[in-house]
Design a protein around this motif. Structure first.
Motif, short mmCIF file in Angstrom:
data_model
loop_
_atom_site.label_atom_id
_atom_site.label_comp_id
_atom_site.label_asym_id
_atom_site.label_seq_id
_atom_site.Cartn_x
_atom_site.Cartn_y
_atom_site.Cartn_z
N PHE A 1 0.84 -1.20 0.00
CA PHE A 1 0.00 0.00 0.00
C PHE A 1 0.88 1.26 0.00
O PHE A 1 0.64 2.20 -0.76
N ILE A 2 1.91 1.25 0.84
CA ILE A 2 2.81 2.42 0.90
C ILE A 2 3.54 2.58 -0.44
O ILE A 2 3.66 3.70 -0.96
N PHE A 3 3.97 1.47 -1.03
CA PHE A 3 4.66 1.55 -2.33
C PHE A 3 3.71 2.11 -3.40
O PHE A 3 4.14 2.87 -4.27
N ALA A 4 2.44 1.72 -3.32
CA ALA A 4 1.45 2.22 -4.29
C ALA A 4 1.35 3.74 -4.19
O ALA A 4 1.31 4.44 -5.21
N CYS A 5 1.34 4.24 -2.95
CA CYS A 5 1.26 5.69 -2.76
C CYS A 5 2.50 6.36 -3.33
O CYS A 5 2.41 7.41 -4.00
N ILE A 6 3.66 5.76 -3.11
CA ILE A 6 4.92 6.34 -3.64
C ILE A 6 4.85 6.40 -5.17
O ILE A 6 5.11 7.45 -5.77
N ILE A 7 4.48 5.29 -5.80
CA ILE A 7 4.45 5.25 -7.28
C ILE A 7 3.45 6.28 -7.82
O ILE A 7 3.74 7.02 -8.76
N ALA A 8 2.28 6.34 -7.19
CA ALA A 8 1.24 7.26 -7.69
C ALA A 8 1.66 8.71 -7.52
O ALA A 8 1.57 9.51 -8.46
N PHE A 9 2.12 9.06 -6.33
CA PHE A 9 2.45 10.47 -6.08
C PHE A 9 3.67 10.91 -6.90
O PHE A 9 3.66 12.00 -7.47
N VAL A 10 4.69 10.06 -6.95
CA VAL A 10 5.89 10.45 -7.71
C VAL A 10 5.55 10.55 -9.20
O VAL A 10 5.91 11.52 -9.87
N GLY A 11 4.83 9.55 -9.72
CA GLY A 11 4.46 9.58 -11.15
C GLY A 11 3.63 10.81 -11.49
O GLY A 11 3.89 11.50 -12.47
N CYS A 12 2.62 11.08 -10.66
CA CYS A 12 1.74 12.23 -10.93
C CYS A 12 2.51 13.54 -10.77
O CYS A 12 2.36 14.45 -11.60
N TYR A 13 3.35 13.62 -9.75
CA TYR A 13 4.08 14.88 -9.52
C TYR A 13 5.06 15.15 -10.67
O TYR A 13 5.15 16.27 -11.17
N GLN A 14 5.78 14.09 -11.08
CA GLN A 14 6.72 14.27 -12.20
C GLN A 14 5.96 14.69 -13.45
O GLN A 14 6.42 15.55 -14.20
N GLY A 15 4.80 14.10 -13.66
CA GLY A 15 3.99 14.47 -14.82
C GLY A 15 3.53 15.92 -14.74
O GLY A 15 3.69 16.69 -15.69
N LEU A 16 2.99 16.29 -13.60
CA LEU A 16 2.45 17.65 -13.45
C LEU A 16 3.52 18.72 -13.50
O LEU A 16 3.25 19.86 -13.86
N SER A 17 4.76 18.36 -13.14
CA SER A 17 5.82 19.38 -13.14
C SER A 17 6.67 19.30 -14.42
O SER A 17 7.76 19.84 -14.48
N THR A 18 6.13 18.64 -15.45
CA THR A 18 6.85 18.54 -16.73
C THR A 18 7.03 19.92 -17.35
O THR A 18 6.11 20.73 -17.37
N ARG A 19 8.23 20.16 -17.85
CA ARG A 19 8.52 21.40 -18.58
C ARG A 19 9.30 21.05 -19.83
O ARG A 19 10.14 20.15 -19.80
N GLY A 20 9.02 21.77 -20.92
CA GLY A 20 9.91 21.67 -22.08
C GLY A 20 9.57 20.65 -23.13
O GLY A 20 10.46 19.98 -23.63
N GLY A 21 8.31 20.49 -23.46
CA GLY A 21 7.91 19.69 -24.62
C GLY A 21 8.22 18.21 -24.50
O GLY A 21 8.28 17.66 -23.39
N ALA A 22 8.45 17.59 -25.67
CA ALA A 22 8.62 16.13 -25.70
C ALA A 22 9.82 15.68 -24.87
O ALA A 22 9.77 14.66 -24.19
N ALA A 23 10.90 16.46 -24.93
CA ALA A 23 12.10 16.09 -24.14
C ALA A 23 11.76 16.12 -22.65
O ALA A 23 12.22 15.27 -21.88
N GLY A 24 10.95 17.10 -22.26
CA GLY A 24 10.54 17.20 -20.86
C GLY A 24 9.71 16.00 -20.42
O GLY A 24 9.86 15.51 -19.29
N VAL A 25 8.86 15.51 -21.32
CA VAL A 25 8.05 14.33 -21.00
C VAL A 25 8.97 13.13 -20.78
O VAL A 25 8.79 12.34 -19.85
N GLY A 26 10.00 13.01 -21.64
CA GLY A 26 10.96 11.92 -21.50
C GLY A 26 11.68 11.99 -20.15
O GLY A 26 11.83 10.98 -19.46
N ARG A 27 12.11 13.21 -19.80
CA ARG A 27 12.82 13.38 -18.52
C ARG A 27 11.90 13.04 -17.35
O ARG A 27 12.30 12.38 -16.39
#
Lengths: 258, 252
Positions: free
Chosen positions: A204-230
């Motif tokens: 359950f804790i790992f699920a929270c980590i994966i969801a929050f980190v994935g969503c946060y990285q997505g929401l803080s994406t900058r710089g087009g396609a390269a940014g999505v890759g990063r």
């Protein structure tokens, strides 16, 4: 740039990241408390994130259980403690490898997908469009993914535990002639129900980590396609590091390491 | 009769680090009119739309919409205020995973308790008013650029906002579709009896639809007035921009 300046910049970046994640968690909890849940979307995400990961989780867990058994069974038989192999395989699978390997596999498959999808939505202004319509991206995107992972990852872990034990039992019988009854008896002695629950709590804790980190990285994406890759790469790397780190901390406190 | 002001920017400065986007920028948006903002690429025109929609906050100054100051306003209040405004994005920004009908109906589904049948009726009406029929079940990636923009317009007007903000609605379109889009903006303004702000580089389109024109240069509005006043302005910056001359006060 001097070492101190670089250290300062890294510290600020880390604190910004931490602040961002905490803010995201806070907003998500607020949405959950106010029952702002999109049930249909949560169901869709549960299917895509959970059922879609089942095969790869089963395969990795099967081979892991088999290799633990392979490494331990022949040695154990040589030393006359073959009856303990079932316990060793089950103990390792339920308490450590089941939850952690499942989480790592799901972080690689799902965490990256979440970051890529949300990151693409950021660079194509879809997130701005949601905000412009007065819709919270957290309620719209983060909450369904968090709930889906929080439900599906423990379920996947149960399957992973079972298949890992079955794989281990098969190899123990095939290569060390340890009969399944002895294997199961040893497993039941070594692992209690509370071990299973604690393993699922880890999931359950790992699920929270994966969801929050994935969503946060997505929401803080900058710089087009390269940014999505990063964002995608960072989501996987950060999730996996956090999974290993928190796994150690949780094992220490949950299983009486202290 | 003196025109009434629906929205305004007052002494707005916006900077990201050392990059100054707007500097003491003042702009008035007249109620019931179409105001077009022109300026060089990267001048900060789209930023003005985002400020008016409350998506970003200025570093200093104030942004007023219908008498409410959007600055330092809590997100919950902003969500409420955003019901009055709507932004049609340059590339439509429709959600990939939803059909056109679901995209257009999304604000209604999320903010109202209307029945599915009623929402379907309103969405059909909105699509009809932008000249798009029978695409309710299409996905965004199945439409052409012009159709996507008009679908974005339909989503922007479906809640009947008082202020509609159009971000470069004619950029990248052929002259026929550009005319169609321009006509659509004029018709939608009349239908909603509201106010519109349009960012565009297309001078022909601007002088067809605008009641007022503002020119943004180096982070500030350097010329503003009724369409004809701007067209005949002796301001050398405006003249250079309108004629497209490489020689003049605007550095190329």
């Amino acid at each position: 740039m001097g070492i101190l300046e670089r250290f300062g910049e890294k510290t600020i970046a880390f604190l910004e990241y931490l602040g961002g994640i905490i803010s995201l968690i806070g907003e998500t909890i607020r949405s959950l408390v106010h029952a702002q849940i999109r049930y249909a979307e949560t169901f869709v995400q549960s299917y895509e994130l959970g059922i879609g990961s089942l095969l790869i989780v089963l395969l990795t867990s099967l081979f892991t259980g088999m290799v633990i058994s392979l490494e331990s069974a022949q040695q154990a038989v040589q030393y006359g403690i073959g009856s303990l192999v079932g316990g060793a395989v089950t103990y390792t699978s339920v308490r450590e490898l089941g939850p952690m390997l499942t989480a790592v596999v799901v972080a690689g498959r799902v965490g990256s997908a979440i970051a890529a999808e949300i990151g693409s939505m950021v660079v194509t202004e879809q997130i701005d469009a949601l905000r412009s319509m007065g819709l919270s991206p957290v309620r719209f995107l983060v909450v369904p993914r968090l709930l889906a992972l929080a439900i599906m990852l423990p379920l996947l872990t149960i399957f992973a535990d079972i298949i890992s034990i079955v794989g281990g039992m098969w190899i123990a019988q095939a290569y060390a002639h340890i009969n399944p009854a002895s294997f199961i008896s040893s497993a039941r002695q070594a692992v209690g129900f509370d071990d299973v629950v604690k393993g699922l709590f880890k999931s359950f804790i790992f699920a929270c980590i994966i969801a929050f980190v994935g969503c946060y990285q997505g929401l803080s994406t900058r710089g087009g396609a390269a940014g999505v890759g990063r964002a995608t790469t960072s989501a996987v790397v950060i999730s996996i590091i956090l999974i290993f780190g928190t796994n150690f901390i949780m094992s220490y406190f949950l299983f009486g390491g202290h | 009769m003196e025109p009434t002001i629906y929205a305004s920017l007052e002494d707005v400065t916006l900077s990201f680090g050392e990059n100054v986007i707007l500097k003491n920028c003042n702009l008035k948006i007249v109620r019931g009119a179409i105001t077009c903002i022109v300026g060089l690429s990267g001048a900060g025109k789209s930023t003005i739309l985002r400020l008016l929609d409350g998506l970003i906050e200025p570093s200093s100054g104030h942004v007023y919409v219908d008498g409410h100051d959007l600055c330092h306003t809590p997100e919950r209040k902003l969500v409420e205020l955003r019901q009055k405004t709507s932004l049609a994005f340059q590339f439509a920004a429709l959600l990939d995973s939803l059909t056109i009908g679901e995209n257009v109906g999304l604000p209604l589904r999320e903010h109202t308790a209307l029945s599915d049948e009623k929402i379907r009726h309103i969405v059909d009406d909105a699509l009809e008013s932008v000249g798009l029929r029978h695409i309710y079940d299409s996905l965004p990636n199945e439409l052409s650029g012009g159709m996507l923009k008009r679908a974005g317009f339909a989503r922007a007007i479906v809640t009947r906002p008082e202020l509609v903000l159009y971000d470069e609605p004619t950029t990248g379109l052929d002259p026929i579709v550009t005319n169609l889009i321009t006509d659509t903006i004029i018709r939608l303004r009349q239908k909603l009896d509201g106010t519109a702000v349009v960012i565009s580089h297309d001078l022909h389109s601007i002088f067809r639809m605008a009641d007022y024109v503002a020119m943004l240069f180096e982070g500030a509005i350097i010329a503003y007035g009724p369409r004809e006043e701007i067209r005949t302005s002796s301001n050398p910056f405006v003249q250079q921009f309108l004629t497209g001359n490489e020689v003049g006060p605007i550095p190329v």
